[in-house]
Write an enzyme that holds these catalytic residues in place. Sequence first.
Site, PDB file in Angstrom:
ATOM      1  N   LYS A   1     -10.211   1.489  17.865  1.00  0.00           N
ATOM      2  CA  LYS A   1     -10.635   1.274  16.479  1.00  0.00           C
ATOM      3  C   LYS A   1     -10.132  -0.082  15.993  1.00  0.00           C
ATOM      4  O   LYS A   1     -10.884  -0.838  15.379  1.00  0.00           O
ATOM      5  CB  LYS A   1     -10.124   2.407  15.563  1.00  0.00           C
ATOM      6  CG  LYS A   1     -10.535   2.205  14.114  1.00  0.00           C
ATOM      7  CD  LYS A   1      -9.970   3.220  13.133  1.00  0.00           C
ATOM      8  CE  LYS A   1     -10.197   2.750  11.706  1.00  0.00           C
ATOM      9  NZ  LYS A   1      -9.493   3.518  10.688  1.00  0.00           N
TER      10      LYS A   1
ATOM     11  N   ASP B   1      -7.633  -3.686   0.378  1.00  0.00           N
ATOM     12  CA  ASP B   1      -8.515  -2.850  -0.421  1.00  0.00           C
ATOM     13  C   ASP B   1      -9.770  -2.649   0.399  1.00  0.00           C
ATOM     14  O   ASP B   1     -10.365  -3.617   0.889  1.00  0.00           O
ATOM     15  CB  ASP B   1      -8.854  -3.466  -1.781  1.00  0.00           C
ATOM     16  CG  ASP B   1      -9.382  -2.382  -2.714  1.00  0.00           C
ATOM     17  OD1 ASP B   1      -8.590  -1.505  -3.112  1.00  0.00           O
ATOM     18  OD2 ASP B   1     -10.599  -2.366  -3.013  1.00  0.00           O
TER      19      ASP B   1
ATOM     20  N   SER C   1       0.839  -1.196   0.000  1.00  0.00           N
ATOM     21  CA  SER C   1       0.000   0.000   0.000  1.00  0.00           C
ATOM     22  C   SER C   1       0.871   1.241   0.000  1.00  0.00           C
ATOM     23  O   SER C   1       1.976   1.232   0.547  1.00  0.00           O
ATOM     24  CB  SER C   1      -0.898   0.001   1.243  1.00  0.00           C
ATOM     25  OG  SER C   1      -1.665   1.180   1.271  1.00  0.00           O
TER      26      SER C   1
HETATM   27  P1  IMP Z   1      -8.079   1.801  -1.552  1.00  0.00           P
HETATM   28  O1  IMP Z   1      -8.344   0.530  -0.804  1.00  0.00           O
HETATM   29  O2  IMP Z   1      -6.633   2.127  -1.650  1.00  0.00           O
HETATM   30  O3  IMP Z   1      -8.823   1.838  -2.841  1.00  0.00           O
HETATM   31  O4  IMP Z   1      -8.630   2.992  -0.669  1.00  0.00           O
HETATM   32  C1  IMP Z   1      -9.616   2.803   0.278  1.00  0.00           C
HETATM   33  C2  IMP Z   1     -10.123   4.117   0.807  1.00  0.00           C
HETATM   34  O5  IMP Z   1     -11.241   3.794   1.650  1.00  0.00           O
HETATM   35  C3  IMP Z   1      -9.147   4.838   1.685  1.00  0.00           C
HETATM   36  O6  IMP Z   1      -8.386   5.771   0.995  1.00  0.00           O
HETATM   37  C4  IMP Z   1     -10.077   5.526   2.689  1.00  0.00           C
HETATM   38  O7  IMP Z   1     -10.561   6.683   2.155  1.00  0.00           O
HETATM   39  C5  IMP Z   1     -11.243   4.588   2.805  1.00  0.00           C
HETATM   40  N1  IMP Z   1     -11.044   3.756   3.987  1.00  0.00           N
HETATM   41  C6  IMP Z   1     -10.667   2.457   4.040  1.00  0.00           C
HETATM   42  N2  IMP Z   1     -10.524   2.054   5.310  1.00  0.00           N
HETATM   43  C7  IMP Z   1     -10.791   3.124   6.069  1.00  0.00           C
HETATM   44  C8  IMP Z   1     -10.780   3.340   7.475  1.00  0.00           C
HETATM   45  O8  IMP Z   1     -10.439   2.474   8.300  1.00  0.00           O
HETATM   46  N3  IMP Z   1     -11.133   4.566   7.863  1.00  0.00           N
HETATM   47  C9  IMP Z   1     -11.485   5.547   7.013  1.00  0.00           C
HETATM   48  N4  IMP Z   1     -11.487   5.420   5.711  1.00  0.00           N
HETATM   49  C10 IMP Z   1     -11.139   4.199   5.231  1.00  0.00           C
END
Ligand code: IMP
Length: 209
Positions: free
Chosen positions: A185, A76, A15
């Site tokens: 959390k 993800d 990531s």
């Molecule tokens: P990706 O998985 O990189 O496509 O991004 C997932 C997005 O979901 C993150 O950038 C956050 O905006 C949101 N997200 C995922 N998990 C959390 C969390 O634990 N708290 C707040 N936002 C989250």
Amino acid sequence: MTRRLSHGERLCVASHNAGKVREIRALIEPFGMTAISAGELDLPEPEETEKTFIGNAELKARAAAEASKLPSLSDDSGLEVHGLGGAPGIYSARWAGPEKNFDIAMEKVMAELGARDHLSDEKRSANFTCALSLAWPDGACVSFEGKVFGHLVWPMRGDRGFGYDPIFVAEGRSETFGEMDPEEKHAISHRAAAFAQFKAACLPQETEA
Ligand code: IMP
């Protein structure tokens, strides 16, 4: 049976999101794993072309494992708002735009819901989903999915956590994820739920945190 990681094994956290890397490190380090992130290794960020959380998690884990030659763990995840038919969902990061501005993304969620202050409980209900995938350099890959249910609040509250945390309140709680102690959390989040399955299947059995 799923192949397990060994105590002390080096893992790549696939990531470039500092918030996620911080949370995943906190989860795996008590098990004797050392984590290096895709960002630290300067790996390219693959385009998320799949239509599901697990599909995108596998794509990221496989790309990182191939490039780093290390077992690679990806996440993800996203926010699914029930009044928006599950949006932003897999597009949660993209709603923040190229600047990755989550104040704008949270404003957009509330604007799309139509009214900020007088939303019905049904419209406010939401969940976070997290897919974790572990890929090995030889191409093997396993995935796990966790969720946490709750509702959205407005205005935003709290500056801890990341992403959409300041507008999400988990079921049975009154503070947002943005106001919560990170350890609290970690105990109830979607990432913790997926991690519990990952731990049971992939972490060394003899080592308990
Ligand atoms: P990706 O998985 O990189 O496509 O991004 C997932 C997005 O979901 C993150 O950038 C956050 O905006 C949101 N997200 C995922 N998990 C959390 C969390 O634990 N708290 C707040 N936002 C989250």
